[in-house]
Design a protein around this motif. Structure first.
Motif, PDB file in Angstrom:
ATOM      1  N   PRO A  12       2.453 -43.248   4.003  1.00  0.00           N
ATOM      2  CA  PRO A  12       3.265 -44.304   4.582  1.00  0.00           C
ATOM      3  C   PRO A  12       2.983 -44.549   6.055  1.00  0.00           C
ATOM      4  O   PRO A  12       3.835 -44.440   6.922  1.00  0.00           O
ATOM      5  CB  PRO A  12       4.698 -43.780   4.387  1.00  0.00           C
ATOM      6  N   SER A 204       7.860 -38.907   5.970  1.00  0.00           N
ATOM      7  CA  SER A 204       8.509 -40.032   5.310  1.00  0.00           C
ATOM      8  C   SER A 204       9.684 -39.580   4.451  1.00  0.00           C
ATOM      9  O   SER A 204      10.795 -40.103   4.557  1.00  0.00           O
ATOM     10  CB  SER A 204       7.500 -40.779   4.445  1.00  0.00           C
ATOM     11  N   ALA A 271       6.628 -40.120  10.182  1.00  0.00           N
ATOM     12  CA  ALA A 271       5.798 -40.885   9.250  1.00  0.00           C
ATOM     13  C   ALA A 271       5.009 -42.026   9.875  1.00  0.00           C
ATOM     14  O   ALA A 271       4.328 -42.749   9.163  1.00  0.00           O
ATOM     15  CB  ALA A 271       6.635 -41.419   8.078  1.00  0.00           C
ATOM     16  N   ARG A 321      11.820 -50.587  11.618  1.00  0.00           N
ATOM     17  CA  ARG A 321      12.307 -49.825  10.462  1.00  0.00           C
ATOM     18  C   ARG A 321      13.344 -50.621   9.686  1.00  0.00           C
ATOM     19  O   ARG A 321      13.356 -50.623   8.450  1.00  0.00           O
ATOM     20  CB  ARG A 321      12.893 -48.488  10.930  1.00  0.00           C
TER      21      ARG A 321
END
Length: 325
Positions: A12, A204, A271, A321
């Protein structure tokens, strides 16, 4: 998520195009700073100043790369500054005791590996938060280093060791070449190997990574070993540059490493990260500090600017995010 998913994917990480664009933005910012400082002061482009800038930025850059491995796993390593100071004491102490240079270097790097193993043990086996175990190491290593030196410093008289940091190769400081020596294998490890994909997978979603067949515990050990080994390596470079071993050296460098990594695009939530970003982030900070000194700007403003950069970048990371959900 299956084992094949982790093994065969790129994990990711952010989209390649976005990562390249962000890297180019950082590079543009760095070049703009260099251009502005070149216009604002006649001293910036002098060979001595550029050489000093590259030398100082090089050590922060190597620390930032090591810190990035840890942050990608959603961890943190607050001990790297103390490891740098402790490593400078160890190599100086060994050289003063007559240990051959090559053996002193290997032993110092081995100390870095052991510190990383200790961090991994504290996190994996003892269940301690990374913040706590690395903070404890920061405090302890400063104390141990001061005990070894009796609160003083250890001079290094080995000319072959001290001359290295002051030498140039092809007109470029040897310390900057050490950044390249670290960055190339770090890039291969993080972006082209399955172990790098494991770091991203753990950062992640640790449980999903475990169910996918990733050895999460080993991956965490590896991340902290790499971080501490990079710090021990920087300790060698610092000892070479200043010619002494001093446990109080590199105070606050852990914050510089974290700031460089974050400014370089590494997400504190895990991540997300790269190798080139923290390198550019380190030299951006080094340029800001260098320029502030040349312009006689109060050193407190350097910290304010660094803090504002971190706030802005973490804020946009949060927006990214939220947008990806």
């Amino acid at each position: 998520m299956s084992v094949e998913t982790v093994e065969g994917s790129t994990a990711p990480t952010p989209k390649r195009g976005v990562s390249i664009l962000f890297g180019l933005t950082l590079l543009g910012l760095l070049l703009a700073l260099w251009l502005a400082l070149g216009l604002a002061t006649n001293a910036f482009w002098t060979p001595n100043n550029i050489s000093n800038l590259l030398r100082q930025g090089a050590m922060t850059a190597i620390l930032a790369v090591g810190q990035t491995f840890v942050i990608i796993t959603a961890g943190i390593d607050l001990s790297v500054g103390a490891v740098v100071g402790f490593a400078s004491v160890i190599v100086a102490w060994l050289l003063a005791a007559g240990v051959p240079l090559w053996l002193a270097i290997i032993a110092t790097l081995a100390i870095g590996v052991l510190i990383g193993l200790f961090h991994g043990f504290g996190i994996v086996r003892m269940g301690l938060p990374p913040f706590i175990i690395t903070l404890a190491t920061l405090t302890s290593l400063r104390g141990i280093g001061l005990l070894i030196t009796n609160g003083s410093t250890i001079s290094i008289t080995n000319d072959a060791f001290t001359n290295f940091s002051r030498a140039d190769f092809l007109g470029v400081p040897s310390l900057f070449w050490m950044v390249i020596v670290v960055a190339i294998p770090a890039y291969v490890f993080l972006h082209l190997s399955r172990f790098g994909r494991y770091l991203f997978a753990v950062g992640s979603n640790r449980e999903a990574a475990r169910l996918s067949g990733v050895n999460v515990d080993r991956t965490i050990y590896l991340a902290y070993i790499l971080s501490s080994t990079c710090a021990a390596f920087v300790g060698l470079l610092l000892a070479s540059r200043i010619g002494i071993g001093n446990a109080t050296q590199a105070e606050g460098w852990e914050l510089q490493a974290i700031a460089s990594s974050v400014i370089g695009g590494t997400s504190l939530f895990g991540a997300v990260g790269s190798v080139h970003g923290p390198l550019l982030g380190a030299f951006i900070l080094a340029t800001i500090n260098n320029g502030a000194n040349l312009l006689n700007v109060n050193s407190f403003w350097q910290r304010i600017v660094t803090g504002l950069l971190i706030i802005v970048i973490v804020y946009f990371d949060q927006l990214r995010r939220r947008g990806s959900r």
